[in-house]
Scaffold this active site. Sequence first.
Site, short mmCIF file in Angstrom:
data_model
loop_
_atom_site.label_atom_id
_atom_site.label_comp_id
_atom_site.label_asym_id
_atom_site.label_seq_id
_atom_site.Cartn_x
_atom_site.Cartn_y
_atom_site.Cartn_z
N TYR A 1 18.90 29.18 61.32
CA TYR A 1 19.48 30.44 60.83
C TYR A 1 19.42 31.52 61.90
CZ TYR A 1 20.73 34.11 57.54
OH TYR A 1 21.37 35.14 56.89
N ASP B 1 22.13 32.26 52.00
CA ASP B 1 21.27 32.35 53.19
C ASP B 1 19.84 32.79 52.86
OD1 ASP B 1 23.30 31.52 54.83
OD2 ASP B 1 23.91 33.53 55.45
N GLU C 1 27.71 30.49 50.48
CA GLU C 1 28.62 31.60 50.77
C GLU C 1 29.97 31.16 51.32
OE1 GLU C 1 24.55 33.18 52.22
OE2 GLU C 1 25.54 31.26 51.98
#
EC number: 5.6.2.1
Length: 690
Positions: free
Chosen positions: A298, A82, A9
């Site tokens: 994360y 992600d 991203e």
Amino acid sequence: MADYLVIVESPAKAKTIGKYLGKKYTVKASMGHVRDLPKSQMGVDIEDEYSPRYITIRGKGPVLKELKSAAKKVKRVYLAADPDREGEAIAWHLAHSLDIDETSECRVVFNEITKQAIKDAFKSPRPINMDLVDAQQARRVLDRLVGYNISPLLWKKVKKGLSAGRVQSVAVKMIIDREKEIQAFEPEEYWSIQGTFALDGEPFEAKFYGTNGKKVELKSEDDVNNVLAKLKGDQFHVDSVQKKERKRNPVSPFTTSSLQQEAARKLNFRAKKTMMLAQQLYEGIDLGKEGTVGLITYMRTDSTRISDTAKAETKEYIESKFGKEYAQNGTKAVKKDKKSQDAHEAIRPTSVERDPKSLKEYLSRDQLRLYKLIWERLVASQMAPAIMDTMTVDLSNEGVLFRATGSKVKFPGFMKVYIEGNDEGKKEEDRLLPNLQEGQTVTKEEIEPSQHFTQPPPRYTEARLVKTMEELGIGRPSTYAPTLDTIQKRGYVALDERRFVPTELGEIVLELMTEFFPEILDVEFTAKMEDDLDSIEEGKQQWIKIIDDFYKGFEERLKVAEEEMKEVEIKDEPTGEMCEKCGHEMVYKMGRYGKFMACSNFPDCRNTKPIVKEIGVKCPKCEKGEIVERKSKKRRVFYGCNQYPECDFVSWDKPIARSCPKCSSYLVEKRTKKQVQVQCSSCDYKEEAN
């Protein structure tokens, strides 16, 4: 020339991953989503099973062109967005745009950006998980059906620029309901009696507990006087001494919600800021010779578990730094919340060996503060429980019972590293008692009754609102921060001393929503919808059926609202002041952030002024004007002179009508959470506020 293209991203993430993959891989960024529903139309075909009509997001054409060109030059493309619903949807949209077979092994996921995690991820690519995509798609379509249908109705009936959403509407309702509770609250009187006693000259405190062995509540001053009238002399008998050892277990590593709460309590960070900093730490920080490294796992997760490798590394670190007795003995069971998606680990450092001190020169101040919080929480979670020695002592005189409680840390365990914050900002301290024994006599030194009144429930802080939303099952890790941001941007709520207060606009919109769309405001309905989205992700339900079940009832209510919802006229209120520019009357108008003052001669005169509140203090600089409370563009309260711009006095702290006895400068009230202290604005003079 590279053989493989990897798409992530962001450029920061691309830079970190590129370092680990080597020359055979080219890593490029999609800059987030490349396709979405159009802004200019609904973009959902209700007649065709709620089929979404995606378009390329404006400005993403050049990005896609570059990615398509790069894809043609390589043997294979990997989509490494992600590891959650949103990331899976980004990968799916990229696959569609780049003509990649979604059933091919094109998807790569990892929970942390480290060399080993990246290597392992690329050893086991998989197809795109359409259950995850469908769950994201269902949320997007649901939100579009609600927002795109209700928002224009609010524009027409109330004012332009308003919006309504599933989760944001419930959050606003929670804030308004709390405000109603506060307004309806009737305080009740109660009393307490604090006693100071001494054993061989060593003082300690005890509180009135009851009479004749029974607990008694003091409702009035008469109750207090009746108790005090029973006392004879200054000697109290020690009736009982109870000593116990109490264990205190460490808290689990951070989830998204608990990180946002703790960062708010300990660092005064807003949820949005916490997530921005966490994203930076996750995607990678340049550590000089070591290169760019992902420092945490994360940051969107509702899991509290950590990997076996992380457990082993942390245990080894604890034993080497603190000793074996400080390491957790055995494996602590992780209690899995029924709402937890548990697809990831908790938020933790990617290496416990990177302690905060070693990163000081590479991180910004706020990055370091957040990293330190995450690091300490992980280490503490794997440490032994703290052991407290507690002592409860009952003292009596003529049947009147006072109780003293004390505690001290016998073994600090995890508390050597970290203690969880609380919403009140109170610090925990040892409360030590003398070595009291049953049958002893102690001397009363002072008895002090105090009158109290019960307090209304407090307004929500960001931390408390996030916690309550999580407990009720409203929203998910990825939605908390954006929801809080949206309801403030729309002007439905505002922050006053870091607590949410509803605006008049928020109350008007909620009243209309309650009348015509009650199910959208229903907490249980919203929580069930989140559970349904989870079941889609797990492959247990079809997303189209979930949408259809919702839309049938919603469509009927929409028709009724379009016919019966009355226009709300937010009338201008006279202020009693005249415009200094044109002489017309100034009026109160409703704006995005609540009321403000404007000239009634608009648009010929565009004079506007914020509504200011005088605090009854003369300006210490010009000595002519009055100090008024104002708000900055970011809604932060500050204090200035009402003679501005002639006088430019300004202060973040509230001035008071006294001068410093030490240097004669003006004094201010300094607020830190629930503590208020009077300080000098120039020298080091301080005193406790009354």
